[in-house]
Write a protein that holds these residues in place. Structure first.
Motif, PDB file in Angstrom:
ATOM      1  N   LYS A 119       3.087  -5.193   2.469  1.00  0.00           N
ATOM      2  CA  LYS A 119       3.023  -4.163   1.460  1.00  0.00           C
ATOM      3  C   LYS A 119       2.116  -3.384   1.210  1.00  0.00           C
ATOM      4  N   LEU A 120       1.126  -3.816   1.415  1.00  0.00           N
ATOM      5  CA  LEU A 120      -0.453  -3.104   1.219  1.00  0.00           C
ATOM      6  C   LEU A 120      -0.483  -2.054   2.206  1.00  0.00           C
ATOM      7  N   ALA A 121       0.069  -2.299   3.585  1.00  0.00           N
ATOM      8  CA  ALA A 121      -0.132  -1.301   4.742  1.00  0.00           C
ATOM      9  C   ALA A 121       0.928  -0.220   4.084  1.00  0.00           C
ATOM     10  N   ASN A 122       2.105  -0.764   3.674  1.00  0.00           N
ATOM     11  CA  ASN A 122       3.337   0.204   3.273  1.00  0.00           C
ATOM     12  C   ASN A 122       2.790   1.210   2.155  1.00  0.00           C
ATOM     13  N   VAL A 123       2.127   0.727   1.326  1.00  0.00           N
ATOM     14  CA  VAL A 123       1.734   1.559   0.117  1.00  0.00           C
ATOM     15  C   VAL A 123       0.825   2.646   0.473  1.00  0.00           C
ATOM     16  N   VAL A 124      -0.082   2.413   1.444  1.00  0.00           N
ATOM     17  CA  VAL A 124      -1.032   3.344   1.955  1.00  0.00           C
ATOM     18  C   VAL A 124      -0.343   4.155   2.874  1.00  0.00           C
ATOM     19  N   TRP A 125       0.549   3.899   3.440  1.00  0.00           N
ATOM     20  CA  TRP A 125       1.283   4.964   4.452  1.00  0.00           C
ATOM     21  C   TRP A 125       2.200   5.656   3.587  1.00  0.00           C
ATOM     22  N   GLU A 126       2.888   5.154   2.620  1.00  0.00           N
ATOM     23  CA  GLU A 126       3.755   6.045   1.763  1.00  0.00           C
ATOM     24  C   GLU A 126       2.992   7.240   0.797  1.00  0.00           C
TER      25      GLU A 126
END
Length: 233
Positions: free
Chosen positions: A30-37
């Motif tokens: 989820k941390l990687a996802n929020v950076v990507w988003e």
């Protein structure tokens, strides 16, 4: 097309994962996802003692210090005084502290989360409450940000924060300025003075960014700062 800002996330040691036979270096999905988003490229870094960050972070545009296990109280001049202190790892502490100090000194945009905020406070000479009387584990808090809302990309000063911490900042390190508090009184967000765009959250914006726009806005402000300050390449 402009490339995404590259965001270094210092990996966390894990004793085991479902996908590995041995110990692992992990970043929460989820941390990687929020950076990507938010428009960034998340890159997990191996914690290596004695790292030459000038070399290792060449081409990196921002540093995100994530959550994790507890900081060794010895790092801020105390002995362990609570049975709730867990997961202490001297290598993780050493590398975390050296990276956050390098990032501050070089004014690369920094966002710290939970343990990351605690380690940054320690790196600047502060201390921690080793265990809160009312731990914020699986806790939703309504936080009011008292200042820096524009720098954080927030449309308003109030937001719903997903918390998972049993420790909190105690004595503040040099240039660590509180900008938000929990209802119970402890600090929930800070600004790091003298370090460019540099902020710390005690909560986890990655937990609820999909349905809480303010959380994504904060990470997007971080990514925008990384994009603005990046060296030509």
């Amino acid at each position: 097309m402009e490339t995404r800002p590259r965001i270094a996330i210092l990996g966390r040691f894990a004793e085991h994962t479902s996908a590995t036979r041995y110990t692992a270096i992990v970043t929460a999905t989820k941390l990687a996802n929020v950076v990507w988003e938010a428009g960034g490229e998340p890159l997990t870094m191996l914690p290596v003692p004695g790292s030459d960050w000038n070399e290792r972070l060449r081409g990196i545009d921002g540093v995100l210090m994530p959550g994790g296990a507890d900081v060794d109280p010895a790092s801020y001049g105390e002995a362990i005084s609570s049975e709730h202190v867990y997961g202490v790892n001297p290598v993780q502490d050493e590398v975390d502290i050296s990276l956050v100090r390098w990032a501050f000194a070089n004014r690369i945009p920094v966002l710290t989360i939970c343990r990351g905020t605690q380690i940054a406070n320690v790196a600047r000479g502060g201390t921690l409450h080793q265990h809160l009387d009312e731990p914020h584990l699986h806790h939703v808090s309504h936080v009011t940000v008292d200042e820096d809302t524009e720098a954080l990309g927030l449309p308003s000063a109030t937001l719903t924060a997903s918390c998972y911490h049993h420790q909190a900042l105690n004595a503040l390190g040099d240039g660590v300025v509180p900008i938000a508090h929990a209802e119970e009184g402890h600090i929930e967000a800070v600004r790091y003075e003298g370090a460019g765009w540099a902020f710390g959250l005690q909560w986890h914006p990655e937990d609820n960014f999909e349905n809480e726009p303010a959380q994504l806005a904060i990470v997007r402000a971080f990514i925008d700062a990384a994009r603005s300050s990046r060296a030509p390449r």
